[in-house]
Design an enzyme around this catalytic site. Structure first.
Site, PDB file in Angstrom:
ATOM      1  N   CYS A  25     -11.845  24.901 -24.391  1.00  0.00           N
ATOM      2  CA  CYS A  25     -11.901  23.384 -24.462  1.00  0.00           C
ATOM      3  C   CYS A  25     -13.176  22.962 -23.895  1.00  0.00           C
ATOM      4  O   CYS A  25     -13.143  22.754 -22.635  1.00  0.00           O
ATOM      5  CB  CYS A  25     -10.783  22.969 -23.761  1.00  0.00           C
ATOM      6  SG  CYS A  25     -10.704  21.033 -23.364  1.00  0.00           S
ATOM      7  N   CYS A  28     -12.699  19.903 -21.603  1.00  0.00           N
ATOM      8  CA  CYS A  28     -12.113  20.410 -19.951  1.00  0.00           C
ATOM      9  C   CYS A  28     -13.231  20.774 -19.104  1.00  0.00           C
ATOM     10  O   CYS A  28     -13.195  20.398 -18.101  1.00  0.00           O
ATOM     11  CB  CYS A  28     -11.274  21.716 -20.515  1.00  0.00           C
ATOM     12  SG  CYS A  28      -9.783  21.244 -21.351  1.00  0.00           S
TER      13      CYS A  28
END
Length: 104
Positions: A25, A28
């Site tokens: 991700c 993230c």
């Protein structure tokens, strides 16, 4: 970290922030340092915990976290804030500031 340790921290600490991320991700990984900096500079009494969803599926399931990034903030054992995916640092600061000042 497992569910019992996290639950114990949430119950015993005055304030806990749990940041969930996933291995692939990009958002993230870009957002995490900014969120950590926000807490360390503006809310130092909040215990900041990073959880990788793939390594701790029990925690994710227990807390109902199924997408990343997700930020959960607990004050006195109660979930105060849940932000999923889209979160601005300024918005987080504004939402957390008042209860933080009241508690600390």
């Amino acid at each position: 970290m497992d569910v019992e340790i996290l639950n114990n921290l949430v119950e015993t600490e005055a304030a806990v922030a749990v940041y969930f991320s996933a291995p692939h991700c990009g958002v993230c990984h870009a957002l995490r340092p900014k969120v950590e900096e926000l807490f360390s500079e503006n809310f130092p009494a909040v215990k900041f915990i990073h959880v990788e969803i793939d390594k701790s599926p029990g925690i994710s399931g227990e807390l109902g976290v199924f997408s990343a990034p997700t930020l959960l903030v607990f004050f006195e054992g109660k979930e105060f804030l849940r932000k999923v995916r889209l979160m601005g640092i300024q918005e987080l600061q504004e939402k957390i500031e008042r209860p933080y000042k009241i508690l600390f």
